[in-house]
Design an enzyme around this catalytic site. Sequence first.
Site, short mmCIF file in Angstrom:
data_model
loop_
_atom_site.label_atom_id
_atom_site.label_comp_id
_atom_site.label_asym_id
_atom_site.label_seq_id
_atom_site.Cartn_x
_atom_site.Cartn_y
_atom_site.Cartn_z
N ARG A 86 24.87 -4.84 45.78
CA ARG A 86 25.14 -3.63 44.95
C ARG A 86 26.06 -2.70 45.62
O ARG A 86 26.90 -2.13 44.99
CB ARG A 86 23.73 -2.72 44.99
N VAL A 114 29.39 5.26 49.88
CA VAL A 114 28.66 4.12 49.32
C VAL A 114 28.50 3.12 50.63
O VAL A 114 29.48 2.63 51.01
CB VAL A 114 29.56 3.47 48.29
N TRP A 155 23.90 11.69 48.08
CA TRP A 155 23.39 10.58 49.12
C TRP A 155 24.10 10.56 50.22
O TRP A 155 25.26 10.74 50.38
CB TRP A 155 23.74 9.27 48.10
N GLU A 204 27.81 8.21 39.97
CA GLU A 204 27.85 9.41 39.05
C GLU A 204 29.18 10.39 39.04
O GLU A 204 29.66 11.02 38.16
CB GLU A 204 26.72 10.17 38.90
#
Length: 172
Positions: A100, A93, A34, A70
């Site tokens: 979230r 993140v 990501w 993960e």
Amino acid sequence: MNQPILSSPSQNSAISSKGQAPHRRRVAFVQSTWHRDIVDRCRDSFLAALAEAEWDPDAVDLYEVPGAFEIPLLIRKLAAHGRYDAFVAAGFVVNGGIYRHDFVAEAVISGLMRVQLDCDVPVLSAVLTPHHFHEHEVHQAFFLSHFEVKGREAAAACLAVLSEAYTVPLAR
């Protein structure tokens, strides 16, 4: 992606206190995909810093997972095999405007600490969890640069935790 990448016989061999033969230090670098363009900078500067420290290219294995969430599970599975002397986690993140972000950030960092404590293997974190990130040029440039710094810091920390000075008890 599981491609071996780095280490040096002089710096990643250690003789145990029991006089056993030296063994080669191995590191697993686990990153999320990501925001790959940003996170790859961490990996690249980590590997460059290790190369500057003359580590042999075969002592670091690279792994990828879809997101930072993960990372702890893969590191836990790898730690169970006992092949690695340290792990480095890299991820990004970001706050997408919902709760979230905080949940994922807390879960990832807590998960990394849990793996480290449960498996007794150092887990170094280059998982960044900024509250403010927007995909515009200013933030992109800042975090691209910041991940380069974090990669070098992770390499320095990795070298430190794998050094004999770190692993040998201090005399009292």
